[in-house]
Design a protein around this motif. Structure first.
Motif, mmCIF file in Angstrom:
data_model
loop_
_atom_site.group_PDB
_atom_site.id
_atom_site.type_symbol
_atom_site.label_atom_id
_atom_site.label_comp_id
_atom_site.label_asym_id
_atom_site.label_seq_id
_atom_site.Cartn_x
_atom_site.Cartn_y
_atom_site.Cartn_z
ATOM 1 N N TYR A 64 -7.421 5.375 37.534
ATOM 2 C CA TYR A 64 -8.774 4.570 37.542
ATOM 3 C C TYR A 64 -9.808 5.079 36.301
ATOM 4 N N ALA A 65 -9.813 6.255 36.259
ATOM 5 C CA ALA A 65 -10.652 6.736 35.318
ATOM 6 C C ALA A 65 -10.285 6.498 33.876
ATOM 7 N N SER A 66 -9.156 6.146 33.352
ATOM 8 C CA SER A 66 -8.767 5.725 32.360
ATOM 9 C C SER A 66 -9.239 4.357 31.876
ATOM 10 N N SER A 67 -9.385 3.554 32.923
ATOM 11 C CA SER A 67 -9.939 2.049 32.661
ATOM 12 C C SER A 67 -11.444 2.084 32.438
ATOM 13 N N GLU A 68 -12.149 3.289 32.644
ATOM 14 C CA GLU A 68 -13.581 3.124 32.425
ATOM 15 C C GLU A 68 -14.230 3.133 31.186
ATOM 16 N N THR A 69 -14.938 2.084 30.979
ATOM 17 C CA THR A 69 -15.114 2.088 29.590
ATOM 18 C C THR A 69 -16.339 3.094 29.044
ATOM 19 N N ASP A 70 -17.048 3.363 30.069
ATOM 20 C CA ASP A 70 -18.508 4.138 29.625
ATOM 21 C C ASP A 70 -17.780 5.646 29.565
ATOM 22 N N PRO A 71 -18.190 6.371 28.604
ATOM 23 C CA PRO A 71 -17.283 7.662 28.276
ATOM 24 C C PRO A 71 -18.010 8.674 29.102
ATOM 25 N N LEU A 72 -19.386 8.680 29.476
ATOM 26 C CA LEU A 72 -19.734 9.952 30.385
ATOM 27 C C LEU A 72 -19.234 9.345 31.931
ATOM 28 N N VAL A 73 -19.334 8.278 32.336
ATOM 29 C CA VAL A 73 -18.643 7.825 33.607
ATOM 30 C C VAL A 73 -17.484 8.340 33.583
ATOM 31 N N ARG A 74 -16.524 7.968 32.715
ATOM 32 C CA ARG A 74 -14.881 8.536 32.745
ATOM 33 C C ARG A 74 -15.038 9.990 32.833
ATOM 34 N N ARG A 75 -15.556 10.444 32.158
ATOM 35 C CA ARG A 75 -15.276 11.840 32.115
ATOM 36 C C ARG A 75 -15.480 12.628 33.508
ATOM 37 N N ALA A 76 -16.732 11.791 34.361
ATOM 38 C CA ALA A 76 -17.225 12.516 35.490
ATOM 39 C C ALA A 76 -16.284 12.124 36.613
ATOM 40 N N ILE A 77 -15.350 10.999 36.599
ATOM 41 C CA ILE A 77 -14.391 10.448 37.390
ATOM 42 C C ILE A 77 -13.174 11.323 37.144
ATOM 43 N N GLU A 78 -12.796 11.765 35.914
ATOM 44 C CA GLU A 78 -11.995 12.554 35.742
ATOM 45 C C GLU A 78 -12.106 13.868 36.179
ATOM 46 N N LEU A 79 -13.209 14.436 36.078
ATOM 47 C CA LEU A 79 -13.616 15.709 36.598
ATOM 48 C C LEU A 79 -13.391 15.598 38.409
ATOM 49 N N GLN A 80 -13.918 14.339 38.892
ATOM 50 C CA GLN A 80 -13.624 14.356 40.344
ATOM 51 C C GLN A 80 -12.055 14.343 40.631
ATOM 52 N N ALA A 81 -11.233 13.612 39.748
ATOM 53 C CA ALA A 81 -9.854 13.603 40.014
ATOM 54 C C ALA A 81 -9.316 15.071 40.160
ATOM 55 N N PHE A 82 -9.716 15.956 38.935
ATOM 56 C CA PHE A 82 -9.531 17.086 38.908
ATOM 57 C C PHE A 82 -9.866 18.087 40.089
ATOM 58 N N GLU A 83 -10.869 17.743 40.755
ATOM 59 C CA GLU A 83 -11.355 18.445 41.949
ATOM 60 C C GLU A 83 -10.682 17.972 43.187
ATOM 61 N N GLU A 84 -10.269 16.752 43.293
ATOM 62 C CA GLU A 84 -9.224 16.279 44.551
ATOM 63 C C GLU A 84 -8.001 16.895 44.255
ATOM 64 N N GLU A 85 -7.573 17.085 43.046
ATOM 65 C CA GLU A 85 -6.178 17.594 42.943
ATOM 66 C C GLU A 85 -6.161 19.349 43.240
ATOM 67 N N ARG A 86 -7.317 19.936 42.810
ATOM 68 C CA ARG A 86 -7.431 21.248 43.137
ATOM 69 C C ARG A 86 -7.697 21.226 44.885
ATOM 70 N N HIS A 87 -8.354 20.361 45.474
ATOM 71 C CA HIS A 87 -8.267 20.527 46.847
ATOM 72 C C HIS A 87 -6.822 20.573 47.324
ATOM 73 N N GLY A 88 -6.125 19.349 46.846
ATOM 74 C CA GLY A 88 -4.390 19.461 47.232
ATOM 75 C C GLY A 88 -3.961 20.495 47.030
ATOM 76 N N ARG A 89 -4.168 21.210 46.009
ATOM 77 C CA ARG A 89 -3.573 22.725 45.693
ATOM 78 C C ARG A 89 -4.057 23.596 46.578
ATOM 79 N N LEU A 90 -5.332 23.807 46.906
ATOM 80 C CA LEU A 90 -5.906 24.655 47.943
ATOM 81 C C LEU A 90 -5.061 24.610 49.189
ATOM 82 N N LEU A 91 -4.851 23.229 49.486
ATOM 83 C CA LEU A 91 -4.110 23.057 50.728
ATOM 84 C C LEU A 91 -2.789 23.602 50.912
ATOM 85 N N ASP A 92 -2.240 23.155 49.554
ATOM 86 C CA ASP A 92 -0.961 23.679 49.578
ATOM 87 C C ASP A 92 -0.721 25.197 49.641
ATOM 88 N N TYR A 93 -1.672 25.821 49.083
ATOM 89 C CA TYR A 93 -1.923 27.408 49.253
ATOM 90 C C TYR A 93 -2.094 27.796 50.627
#
Ligand SMILES: [Fe+2]
Ligand SMILES: [Fe+2]
Length: 287
Positions: A64-93
């Motif tokens: 979804y972030a890649s479809s966001e046209t505002d660069p600052l908002v896109r950066r924030a959503i990408e960062l949330q994506a990273f944090e959710e992935e990290r939650h997934g890796r934390l649970l995997d661990y």
């Protein structure tokens, strides 16, 4: 500051981006657990659902972030994506280290605005309940502090996610022509009610999932410290107190989720009144 303005966008994006903490799950000081703590951790019936949610969220948010046209908002959503992935890796661990029983299915969500919006409202509902459950579990010391202090970082990040989302949705609706909280009230109400229905349904599925598959013994006995003396009012009060505590950390100019806390305050007033009535009846019966 006007909600939906450039200034508002800068504030909620900067707050989110600046609040990001770098760490990797494998680098954390995971404690070794004794038998009772392991049994309790394995009996908590959320791991399968949590893995499914966190892993699918990262992919959906990145798309979804890649479809966001505002660069600052896109950066924030990408960062949330990273944090959710990290939650997934934390649970995997955790699953690996503590041999948790899980059976996650791969859930594929289309990376659309609708999926991001549904996800955001789900997080508002889940986090509110999660804040209270976590606080009761910490107070009852069902798991060692060395572990709960590690898990706390997930809740702190979720608090950042929901504040970001609530401000983003108000800004995004303004961008789409829905100016002001009055015009946004109906879509907000519909979205929350839909999220509550989804959660009631998945709560039912979960009750028939991990917990029932556990064959190690009576699950409730493991949590007698939490369950004893727990009333609906005590639970709702813990959720509200913790929600207020997490939300007080944010800039007062930012919006916070209000729908679920307001419902909870009404529910708590009713529950306290019922408790008071019961107490009065008991006193009269004894007199
Ligand atoms: Fe998450
Ligand atoms: Fe999140």
């Amino acid at each position: 500051m006007r909600i939906g303005s450039e200034e508002h966008k800068e504030l909620f994006c900067r707050t989110f981006i600046d609040g990001h903490k770098p760490y990797e799950p494998a680098e954390l000081a995971w404690p070794d657990l004794d038998e009772i703590s392991l049994a309790r951790l394995r009996a908590i019936p959320v791991w399968t659902m949590a893995l499914e949610v966190e892993h699918s969220a990262g992919t959906m948010l990145n798309g979804y972030a890649s479809s966001e046209t505002d660069p600052l908002v896109r950066r924030a959503i990408e960062l949330q994506a990273f944090e959710e992935e990290r939650h997934g890796r934390l649970l995997d661990y955790m699953v690996q280290k503590y041999a948790l029983k899980v059976n996650p299915q791969e859930i594929v969500q289309r990376p659309t605005r609708a999926a991001f919006v549904d996800f955001g409202y789900n997080e508002c509902v889940d986090s509110f309940a999660g804040f209270g459950i976590f606080r009761l579990a910490v107070d009852a010391q069902i798991l060692p502090d060395a572990l709960t202090s590690l898990l706390q970082r997930i809740l702190i990040e979720e608090a950042h996610h929901i504040v970001f989302f609530i401000n983003w949705i108000a800004w995004d609706r303004t961008r789409r022509g829905l100016h002001g909280s009055l015009l946004q009230a109906l879509p907000t109400l519909v979205a929350y009610l839909t999220a509550i229905v989804r959660r009631v349904k998945s709560g039912g599925d979960m009750a028939g999932g991990d917990a029932k598959r556990d064959e190690d013994g009576p699950v409730l006995d493991l949590f007698s410290d939490v369950v004893s003396g727990l009333t609906p009012a005590k639970f709702v009060r813990a959720c509200l107190e913790e929600n207020d505590r997490y939300m007080s950390e944010f800039d007062p100019r930012l919006l916070r989720p209000t729908f679920i806390p307001t419902l909870a305050r009404i529910a708590l007033a009713i529950l306290e009144w019922v408790e008071w009535l019961r107490g009065t009846n008991r006193r009269e019966a004894r007199a």
